[in-house]
Design an enzyme around this catalytic site. Sequence first.
Site, PDB file in Angstrom:
ATOM      1  CG  ASP B   7      -1.862   1.120   1.288  1.00 60.69           C
ATOM      2  OD1 ASP B   7      -2.262   1.596   0.215  1.00 60.69           O
ATOM      3  OD2 ASP B   7      -2.224   1.555   2.399  1.00 60.69           O
ATOM      4  CD  GLU B  68      -4.683   1.544  -2.536  1.00 60.86           C
ATOM      5  OE1 GLU B  68      -4.881   0.821  -1.547  1.00 60.86           O
ATOM      6  OE2 GLU B  68      -4.831   2.775  -2.523  1.00 60.86           O
ATOM      7  CG  ASP B 141      -0.875   3.149   5.985  1.00 60.85           C
ATOM      8  OD1 ASP B 141      -0.946   3.938   5.043  1.00 60.85           O
ATOM      9  OD2 ASP B 141      -1.082   3.470   7.167  1.00 60.85           O
TER      10      ASP B 141
END
Lengths: 178, 178
Positions: B7, B68, B141
């Site tokens: 992430d 992501e 996260d």
Amino acid sequence: MRVMGVDPGLTRCGVGVVDGSAGRRLGMVAVGVVRTPVNAETAQRLVLIERGVEEWIDAHRPDAVAVERVFSQHNVRTVMGTAQASAVAMLCAARRGLPVALHTPSEVKAAVTGSGRADKAQVGAMVTRLLRLAEPPRPADAADALALAICHIWRAPAQDRLRRARAAVPRPKGTLPS
Amino acid sequence: MRVMGVDPGLTRCGVGVVDGSAGRRLGMVAVGVVRTPVNAETAQRLVLIERGVEEWIDAHRPDAVAVERVFSQHNVRTVMGTAQASAVAMLCAARRGLPVALHTPSEVKAAVTGSGRADKAQVGAMVTRLLRLAEPPRPADAADALALAICHIWRAPAQDRLRRARAAVPRPKGTLPS
């Protein structure tokens, strides 16, 4: 001082190397473009950009690398690719310990033409004149990379003075770094 | 199949490694965060992210890396940093020949919770349950990175089939790659 300018992009990264110092004659060392295939996956394109930028640094050993600062007022898809390509260029320079400077497009235009709103043709014409080239470098990304390098050569002394002045002033807690 | 989810972010990159395959039990291998100091220069932060991601790959030897996919509907300044951090993560994986997959936040949410609009808490709760953890991973996260890895484990077989099907169909000239 030898500066390598990088105009970042996923499809084309303009790269230009210039020798010079503020108040002295400028000299072009090399100019070109690192290209990646449009149909390749983004991750693979970033690997090709890394390889290309590394080759340019190895070949010309700049003292500093100037990268165009990415803004997002443009097309969203393009901006993402530009931000990613700029990250790779910054990474290549910084992990070798080279200073990395960011200049905005209008700072670059203002530095080489006197106007922050100059168009591509004006930038190309001034780069051609300043570096005493026979004709404007093509494509425009290559001319922009040379303009970035020139901008850095001229702005670096002032930026260094500013940075030292700022470092001497204690920063209030919670303020963003400049 | 071992997947490392990332992430991306300049300040915090969530990293999570999960073992599993579609239809089988999932197992968490490791989870954590690569941090960089807010007051460091961007280029230096990218070097630290590269170092951190390399260490994670070295330590856990994933078969694939899921990152992501960055969109720009959020805060412009944050998005630039996220795009740059994601570029470094993608680069680290791709130059080792690891497959890099991108999943959007809503694809990840839909994969682990059944709803593309799930909030952070719902994603954290499902990740905790799916990986049989004692409590939700912190910070968010880190949980998101595990969710990305799970999403990839579950979506990869379908994505591979799609990719093979697309590759079998000649693409009309001038069309953008998918």
